[in-house]
Every structure is written in structure tokens, then in C-alpha cells.
Motif scaffolding. Structure first.
Motif, PDB file in Angstrom:
ATOM      1  N   THR A  64     -17.252   3.815  -4.327  1.00  0.00           N
ATOM      2  CA  THR A  64     -16.493   3.046  -5.309  1.00  0.00           C
ATOM      3  C   THR A  64     -15.023   2.932  -4.916  1.00  0.00           C
ATOM      4  O   THR A  64     -14.407   3.914  -4.504  1.00  0.00           O
ATOM      5  N   GLN A  65     -14.491   1.740  -5.047  1.00  0.00           N
ATOM      6  CA  GLN A  65     -13.067   1.493  -4.829  1.00  0.00           C
ATOM      7  C   GLN A  65     -12.466   1.014  -6.140  1.00  0.00           C
ATOM      8  O   GLN A  65     -13.038   0.138  -6.812  1.00  0.00           O
ATOM      9  N   THR A  66     -11.326   1.572  -6.506  1.00  0.00           N
ATOM     10  CA  THR A  66     -10.695   1.207  -7.771  1.00  0.00           C
ATOM     11  C   THR A  66      -9.209   0.940  -7.551  1.00  0.00           C
ATOM     12  O   THR A  66      -8.505   1.747  -6.946  1.00  0.00           O
ATOM     13  N   PHE A  67      -8.771  -0.212  -8.062  1.00  0.00           N
ATOM     14  CA  PHE A  67      -7.368  -0.593  -7.976  1.00  0.00           C
ATOM     15  C   PHE A  67      -6.870  -0.939  -9.372  1.00  0.00           C
ATOM     16  O   PHE A  67      -7.579  -1.581 -10.146  1.00  0.00           O
ATOM     17  N   GLU A  68      -5.678  -0.496  -9.683  1.00  0.00           N
ATOM     18  CA  GLU A  68      -5.127  -0.719 -11.018  1.00  0.00           C
ATOM     19  C   GLU A  68      -3.727  -1.313 -10.915  1.00  0.00           C
ATOM     20  O   GLU A  68      -2.956  -0.966 -10.015  1.00  0.00           O
ATOM     21  N   LYS A  69      -3.415  -2.174 -11.846  1.00  0.00           N
ATOM     22  CA  LYS A  69      -2.080  -2.765 -11.895  1.00  0.00           C
ATOM     23  C   LYS A  69      -1.201  -1.890 -12.770  1.00  0.00           C
ATOM     24  O   LYS A  69      -1.455  -1.726 -13.970  1.00  0.00           O
ATOM     25  N   ASP A  79      -5.229   7.337  -4.825  1.00  0.00           N
ATOM     26  CA  ASP A  79      -3.987   7.766  -4.178  1.00  0.00           C
ATOM     27  C   ASP A  79      -2.925   6.707  -4.454  1.00  0.00           C
ATOM     28  O   ASP A  79      -2.721   5.793  -3.657  1.00  0.00           O
ATOM     29  N   PRO A  80      -2.221   6.824  -5.591  1.00  0.00           N
ATOM     30  CA  PRO A  80      -1.226   5.812  -5.960  1.00  0.00           C
ATOM     31  C   PRO A  80      -0.111   5.631  -4.932  1.00  0.00           C
ATOM     32  O   PRO A  80       0.564   4.593  -4.934  1.00  0.00           O
ATOM     33  N   ASP A  81       0.083   6.618  -4.052  1.00  0.00           N
ATOM     34  CA  ASP A  81       1.121   6.499  -3.024  1.00  0.00           C
ATOM     35  C   ASP A  81       0.629   5.779  -1.777  1.00  0.00           C
ATOM     36  O   ASP A  81       1.405   5.532  -0.844  1.00  0.00           O
ATOM     37  N   PHE A  82      -0.651   5.429  -1.736  1.00  0.00           N
ATOM     38  CA  PHE A  82      -1.188   4.721  -0.586  1.00  0.00           C
ATOM     39  C   PHE A  82      -0.448   3.391  -0.439  1.00  0.00           C
ATOM     40  O   PHE A  82      -0.256   2.659  -1.414  1.00  0.00           O
ATOM     41  N   LEU A 225       3.429   0.891  15.770  1.00  0.00           N
ATOM     42  CA  LEU A 225       2.965   1.630  14.594  1.00  0.00           C
ATOM     43  C   LEU A 225       1.589   1.134  14.183  1.00  0.00           C
ATOM     44  O   LEU A 225       1.412   0.465  13.161  1.00  0.00           O
ATOM     45  N   ASP A 226       0.579   1.474  14.985  1.00  0.00           N
ATOM     46  CA  ASP A 226      -0.773   1.005  14.669  1.00  0.00           C
ATOM     47  C   ASP A 226      -1.796   2.129  14.541  1.00  0.00           C
ATOM     48  O   ASP A 226      -2.916   1.898  14.119  1.00  0.00           O
ATOM     49  N   LYS A 227      -1.395   3.349  14.901  1.00  0.00           N
ATOM     50  CA  LYS A 227      -2.287   4.498  14.746  1.00  0.00           C
ATOM     51  C   LYS A 227      -1.736   5.396  13.642  1.00  0.00           C
ATOM     52  O   LYS A 227      -0.601   5.855  13.724  1.00  0.00           O
ATOM     53  N   VAL A 228      -2.556   5.628  12.629  1.00  0.00           N
ATOM     54  CA  VAL A 228      -2.096   6.376  11.457  1.00  0.00           C
ATOM     55  C   VAL A 228      -2.866   7.683  11.322  1.00  0.00           C
ATOM     56  O   VAL A 228      -4.094   7.706  11.422  1.00  0.00           O
ATOM     57  N   ALA A 229      -2.133   8.759  11.097  1.00  0.00           N
ATOM     58  CA  ALA A 229      -2.744  10.070  10.863  1.00  0.00           C
ATOM     59  C   ALA A 229      -2.829  10.381   9.375  1.00  0.00           C
ATOM     60  O   ALA A 229      -3.745  11.063   8.923  1.00  0.00           O
ATOM     61  N   ASP A 230      -1.882   9.872   8.589  1.00  0.00           N
ATOM     62  CA  ASP A 230      -1.847  10.140   7.152  1.00  0.00           C
ATOM     63  C   ASP A 230      -1.097   8.985   6.486  1.00  0.00           C
ATOM     64  O   ASP A 230       0.027   8.666   6.875  1.00  0.00           O
ATOM     65  N   TYR A 231      -1.739   8.372   5.478  1.00  0.00           N
ATOM     66  CA  TYR A 231      -1.131   7.206   4.848  1.00  0.00           C
ATOM     67  C   TYR A 231      -0.126   7.555   3.754  1.00  0.00           C
ATOM     68  O   TYR A 231       0.700   6.722   3.388  1.00  0.00           O
ATOM     69  N   SER A 232      -0.184   8.746   3.221  1.00  0.00           N
ATOM     70  CA  SER A 232       0.752   9.123   2.147  1.00  0.00           C
ATOM     71  C   SER A 232       0.874  10.647   2.115  1.00  0.00           C
ATOM     72  O   SER A 232       0.370  11.305   1.212  1.00  0.00           O
ATOM     73  N   VAL A 233       1.540  11.183   3.099  1.00  0.00           N
ATOM     74  CA  VAL A 233       1.649  12.625   3.233  1.00  0.00           C
ATOM     75  C   VAL A 233       2.491  13.219   2.096  1.00  0.00           C
ATOM     76  O   VAL A 233       3.502  12.646   1.686  1.00  0.00           O
ATOM     77  N   GLU A 234       2.026  14.348   1.577  1.00  0.00           N
ATOM     78  CA  GLU A 234       2.796  15.073   0.564  1.00  0.00           C
ATOM     79  C   GLU A 234       3.793  15.991   1.265  1.00  0.00           C
ATOM     80  O   GLU A 234       3.567  16.462   2.376  1.00  0.00           O
ATOM     81  N   ASP A 235       4.908  16.240   0.595  1.00  0.00           N
ATOM     82  CA  ASP A 235       5.963  17.062   1.197  1.00  0.00           C
ATOM     83  C   ASP A 235       5.446  18.428   1.650  1.00  0.00           C
ATOM     84  O   ASP A 235       5.841  18.929   2.715  1.00  0.00           O
ATOM     85  N   GLU A 236       4.547  19.007   0.864  1.00  0.00           N
ATOM     86  CA  GLU A 236       4.047  20.340   1.196  1.00  0.00           C
ATOM     87  C   GLU A 236       3.142  20.348   2.432  1.00  0.00           C
ATOM     88  O   GLU A 236       2.821  21.419   2.957  1.00  0.00           O
ATOM     89  N   HIS A 237       2.741  19.159   2.883  1.00  0.00           N
ATOM     90  CA  HIS A 237       1.869  19.082   4.058  1.00  0.00           C
ATOM     91  C   HIS A 237       2.605  18.635   5.317  1.00  0.00           C
ATOM     92  O   HIS A 237       1.997  18.511   6.382  1.00  0.00           O
ATOM     93  N   LEU A 238       3.898  18.393   5.213  1.00  0.00           N
ATOM     94  CA  LEU A 238       4.667  17.936   6.369  1.00  0.00           C
ATOM     95  C   LEU A 238       4.632  18.938   7.514  1.00  0.00           C
ATOM     96  O   LEU A 238       4.600  18.559   8.689  1.00  0.00           O
ATOM     97  N   SER A 239       4.604  20.222   7.178  1.00  0.00           N
ATOM     98  CA  SER A 239       4.614  21.253   8.224  1.00  0.00           C
ATOM     99  C   SER A 239       3.348  21.200   9.082  1.00  0.00           C
ATOM    100  O   SER A 239       3.361  21.624  10.240  1.00  0.00           O
ATOM    101  N   GLU A 240       2.263  20.670   8.529  1.00  0.00           N
ATOM    102  CA  GLU A 240       1.024  20.563   9.290  1.00  0.00           C
ATOM    103  C   GLU A 240       1.192  19.615  10.480  1.00  0.00           C
ATOM    104  O   GLU A 240       0.468  19.715  11.468  1.00  0.00           O
ATOM    105  N   TYR A 241       2.139  18.706  10.356  1.00  0.00           N
ATOM    106  CA  TYR A 241       2.395  17.746  11.429  1.00  0.00           C
ATOM    107  C   TYR A 241       3.679  18.083  12.200  1.00  0.00           C
ATOM    108  O   TYR A 241       4.086  17.322  13.083  1.00  0.00           O
ATOM    109  N   GLY A 242       4.296  19.206  11.849  1.00  0.00           N
ATOM    110  CA  GLY A 242       5.570  19.552  12.475  1.00  0.00           C
ATOM    111  C   GLY A 242       6.681  18.613  12.042  1.00  0.00           C
ATOM    112  O   GLY A 242       7.666  18.418  12.764  1.00  0.00           O
TER     113      GLY A 242
END
Length: 303
Positions: A64-69, A79-82, A225-242
Motif C-alpha cells: 500500500t502507498q499512501t499520500f496525503e495533502k 515518511d513525511p520527510d521523504f 547525485l543519482d545514487k541514494v543511501a537514505d532519502y530522509s536521514v534522522e539526525d540521530e542516524h547521521l553517525s552511521e554514515y560518518g
């Protein structure tokens, strides 16, 4: 009146008559085209009529895909930050808000005979008042169309199979990625690299930095910029990517564009183990993958 003047008057009269006939014919053609268009529109079958859509929910066999205005903008509910490209939900609303049918089946069989007792696909639109309209897709009718029914009306129609194309984009397809500027040795003014509290500066106005500017511009100029590892990284996960503030390398590139001076900020993180490094741009929340070789060029270091 001499003979030449008479001939001229006759020719002018004939020309005027031809012009009148021409414009008359053009008016008749436009009138007929308008009439034909109105007749065609009147005979068109629309099986939905939904205005002010605020929620889209669909399943075409891949979950299921759901989009809201929200506040006038479309967001991906999970993921509203997507970074959603809103043209995709807008196209869905345009297609399914007023869905055109090819024909209505008269005195049809049971829904099960068209695969509509257990629909293959479904889409539901919800308007601002909370009213829901659901479209169900059954079997392929065999002529590039599907059997469909709307809500619980039990009326069966056929619609062109092309309408499903609007629902078959992956979430990655619907991402709106950051724009990357055109940078080269001709418009790069300065690059400042900050790592572990240490700063290195390459300035185009410094004759001693000519080769360095050319080297780093060569790296900045081929970034894609065509390869994406994370579309909306949270601040607490930034360290996972250095890419947390403590670990990342910050690159500030000052360049000229349309006679204006602009600054591009790149954050370079750790390697992914496959020949790439994690990178973020400006204030974006998207984590990209850029080859280690390109990053080394940007940083002006040996491989």
C-alpha cells in the motif's frame, strides 16, 4: 472610368468575395469542430468525480502507498520527510479524480466473472470532507483495458490499461533529488575544507593554488547525485554514515553563476565498503553515494 480602372475594381471585388467565402468557411469549420468536441464530451463516460482530493491510497500488488495533502503540499504518509516530487500524486488525482471509462457493460455477469470479487488492484481517493471513492480493477479484458467497478455500485466498466501507469512508479522514482550546480575551473573561486578542526583553503586568486583549484574543480565538476543511501536521514542516524558534525568533512565551494557568487556545501562521510563515500549537500536530508575517487579529487588527496 478607363478600362484599367474597371479591371482593378473587378479584381478587388473578386478578392473581397473570396475573403468573405474563406472566413465563412473557417467559421463553419471551427463551429463544426466545437460541435464535434461537445458531442464527444457528452458521450464520454466518467465513472468518478472527486474534487479537492486530500488523501490517496492504492495497492497495485507491491504494498500500500499512501499520500496525503498537508498544508497544501503532498507528503508520503509513512515518511513525511521523504523528498516527494508532487507531480506524481497530482497526476494520480488528475487521472482518477475524473476517471474516463471506455464503455459500461450492460446486463453484465457477476463481479466474480470479471475478477472483481477479489480485485487485482485498487485505489481510493478521499476528499476534504472525508468522502471516499474507491476504484477496483479486475481482469484484463483482452483489448488493452481492465474491468473496473466503483465503490459498491456493482456496475462494471472497462478502462484503458494505461491509467495504471500512474500507480506503477516506485517510491524511488517519485523522489525529488537535489539540484547540483555546474562547477569547473572556470567558475570555481575558492574551496575551503574543514576536517578534525583543521582548515585547508584553495583560492583561485592565489597563483600558488592554480593546480590545486584545477584538481578540486575536476572533482566537483563530475559529481552526480543519482545514487541514494537514505532519502530522509534522522539526525540521530547521521553517525552511521560518518556524517555527524564530529566525524564529517565539510567542503565549502564558492563559485560564480550568472555573475553571482554562490556557495555549495558538501558534507563527506565515511566509505560504504563498495568504493563510495556517503555525502550530503547543503541543508538537505538526503544521503548520497559518491565514488571515493571523486571525493579524493574534491579533497585534493591521493587515492
Amino acid at each position: 472610368m478607363d478600362k484599367k480602372k474597371k479591371q482593378m475594381c473587378i479584381l478587388c471585388g473578386v478578392l473581397l468575395l473570396l475573403l468573405i467565402v474563406y472566413f465563412g468557411i473557417q467559421t463553419m469549420i471551427k463551429h463544426q469542430e466545437k460541435k464535434t468536441k461537445e458531442e464527444k464530451e457528452a458521450s464520454t463516460i466518467y465513472i468518478t468525480d472527486v474534487e479537492d482530493v486530500s488523501l490517496i491510497n492504492y495497492d497495485v500488488g507491491e504494498g500500500t502507498q499512501t499520500f496525503e495533502k498537508q498544508d497544501g503540499n503532498w507528503v508520503y504518509v509513512k515518511d513525511p520527510d521523504f523528498p516527494l516530487d508532487e507531480s506524481y500524486p497530482e497526476q494520480i488525482v488528475e487521472t482518477f479524480g475524473k476517471l474516463k471509462a471506455e464503455r459500461e457493460l450492460e446486463d453484465g455477469d457477476e463481479l466474480a466473472d470479471y475478477g472483481l470479487d477479489d480485485p487485482a488492484y485498487r485505489i481510493q481517493l478521499t476528499d476534504e470532507n472525508g468522502d471516499k471513492t474507491s476504484v477496483y480493477f479486475g481482469n484484463d479484458s483482452g483489448d488493452d483495458s481492465y474491468y473496473v467497478t466503483v465503490d459498491d455500485t456493482k456496475k462494471v466498466y472497462t478502462v484503458n490499461s494505461e491509467v495504471l501507469q500512474d500507480l506503477q512508479h516506485s517510491l524511488e522514482d517519485m523522489a525529488k533529488l537535489d539540484e547540483y550546480p555546474t562547477i569547473g575551473s572556470g567558475n570555481l573561486k575558492k574551496e575551503v575544507i574543514t576536517q578534525n578542526g583543521q582548515t585547508t583553503t584553495y583560492d583561485s586568486e592565489n597563483d600558488d593554488d592554480t593546480e590545486n583549484i584545477a584538481a578540486v574543480a575536476g572533482g566537483l565538476g563530475v559529481v552526480s547525485l543519482d545514487k541514494v543511501a537514505d532519502y530522509s536521514v534522522e539526525d540521530e542516524h547521521l553517525s552511521e554514515y560518518g556524517l555527524d558534525e564530529k566525524s564529517r568533512i565539510t567542503v565549502e565551494a564558492t563559485y560564480s553563476e550568472e555573475k553571482k557568487e554562490k556557495v555549495l556545501t558538501l558534507y563527506i562521510g565515511k566509505e560504504d565498503g563498495s568504493g563510495n563515500r556517503y555525502v550530503m549537500i547543503n541543508d538537505s536530508k538526503i544521503v548520497y553515494l559518491i565514488s571515493t575517487e571523486i571525493c579524493n579529487n574534491i579533497l585534493n588527496v591521493e587515492d
